[in-house]
Design a protein around this motif. Structure first.
Motif, PDB file in Angstrom:
ATOM      1  N   ALA A 109       1.758   7.889  -1.242  1.00 54.62           N
ATOM      2  CA  ALA A 109       1.516   7.005  -0.051  1.00 54.62           C
ATOM      3  C   ALA A 109       2.384   6.911   1.099  1.00 54.62           C
ATOM      4  N   SER A 145      -4.760   2.900  -9.023  1.00 54.35           N
ATOM      5  CA  SER A 145      -4.918   2.636  -7.825  1.00 54.35           C
ATOM      6  C   SER A 145      -3.836   3.211  -6.865  1.00 54.35           C
ATOM      7  N   GLU A 149      -4.576   5.680  -3.845  1.00 56.02           N
ATOM      8  CA  GLU A 149      -3.922   5.440  -2.370  1.00 56.02           C
ATOM      9  C   GLU A 149      -3.220   6.419  -1.936  1.00 56.02           C
TER      10      GLU A 149
END
Length: 335
Positions: A109, A145, A149
């Motif tokens: 990310a 998660s 992302e």
């Protein structure tokens, strides 16, 4: 020896692909790859980022057209983006066709946009489950998660993504159809990989091992798989899934030896060159690298190493002794 001469192994294969493990460290502890309590290399044994750049550049001068940065997890190496930026100069001159990396996605990310700026166009994300609980079981420390992302950030940055999933019997095999639909629905290829017998993982690989020939047969009950000639320079053989329109790759080091067209060598973060993932034979490039500021000794060492590149690997799941075929962990050479 001409520094611009091609690297050709004893079997006439041109070496045009260098995989570079920039670190043996990782922020996951995947059950098929590492023991949970790993002992990593002392930092003083690692090549500096400048030394990694110098070795990579020597290979580019000898005809290597693709470099893949791996780990461990490459994005946990401090200063890694400076190496990406430095190697990017070879993309600008056209000497290098592709600079890419394989990542677990945990750090993606915050790095995706910069990777795209520096000339990276395509990355592989290793991800073995879409189920949060199962993902944690497989990675031990990973957070699904964060990976999702990172994937969103990479797609937003314009990077082309391929998902790599190791097929594990009784673990994630039942959700492979769901992963196919998910990846293809996001415009990403999916490649399935057989677990490989590298390193002591505190477990029994015979329990994990799933021949992809068996998995492919079961997938054909749900999908129409059409063989296609698509290649990325790696060992995967691809099919198109008619129902999704996406590509599905199979990497089968155990059930189908893919060595006949091998164009790859692997450099570790300590400067050791492995001419084959499935062999222990290796060459020390760190000593000649540090022995002279000129690259003559380094090129000579590379030539000698390529002259010993074997025809193929000797992977086998040892069901009698439950020992890996190769003692080093996957994280040392980066797969």
């Amino acid at each position: 020896m001409r520094p611009d001469s091609s690297l050709i192994d004893p079997f006439g294969r041109h070496v045009t692909y260098l995989r570079v493990s920039v670190t043996d460290r990782c922020d996951f502890r995947c059950v098929y790859c590492m023991a949970e309590d790993m002992t990593f290399l002392p930092k003083q044994e690692l090549l500096s980022l400048e030394e990694l750049d110098r070795v990579c550049s020597a290979f580019v001068a000898r005809g290597v057209r693709k470099i893949r940065l791996t780990g461990g997890e490459p994005l946990v190496r401090k200063g890694i983006m400076s190496l990406v930026e430095s190697l990017g100069r070879h993309l600008k001159t056209g000497a290098l066709e592709e600079l890419t990396l394989t990542t677990n996605g945990s750090q993606l990310a915050r790095h995706a946009a910069r990777l795209a700026e520096l000339g990276v166009r395509r990355i592989n994300v290793s991800m073995d489950s879409l189920d949060e609980t199962r993902f944690r079981q497989i990675t031990r420390w990973g957070e699904l998660s964060k990976v999702l992302e990172g994937i969103r950030a990479a797609r937003s940055a314009g990077l082309s993504l391929k998902i790599n999933a190791v097929a594990l019997k009784g673990v994630n095999d039942a959700e492979i159809p769901e992963m196919i639909r998910w990846a293809h629905g996001q415009g990403m290829d999916l490649t399935l990989i057989e677990t490989m017998p590298l390193g002591d993982i505190d477990g029994d690989r015979t329990d994990q091992y799933l021949p992809l020939s068996v998995l492919r047969a079961s997938l054909m009950d749900r999908f129409t798989l059409e063989d296609i000639p698509y290649k990325t320079g790696g060992p995967a053989r691809y099919v198109r899934v008619k129902e999704t329109g996406g590509r599905l790759g199979f990497i089968t080091p155990m059930t189908h030896n893919f060595c006949e067209s091998c164009n790859r060598v692997r450099l570790t973060c300590t400067g050791t060159l492995f001419m084959c993932l499935g062999q222990d034979d290796a060459a020390d490039l760190r000593t000649p690298l540090r022995a002279s500021e000129a690259d003559g000794l380094l090129h000579a060492a590379i030539d000698e190493a390529i002259s010993r590149k074997p025809k193929g690997h000797d992977f086998v799941i040892d069901r009698r002794h439950n020992k890996p075929a190769v003692a080093r962990h996957m994280s040392v050479t980066g797969g």
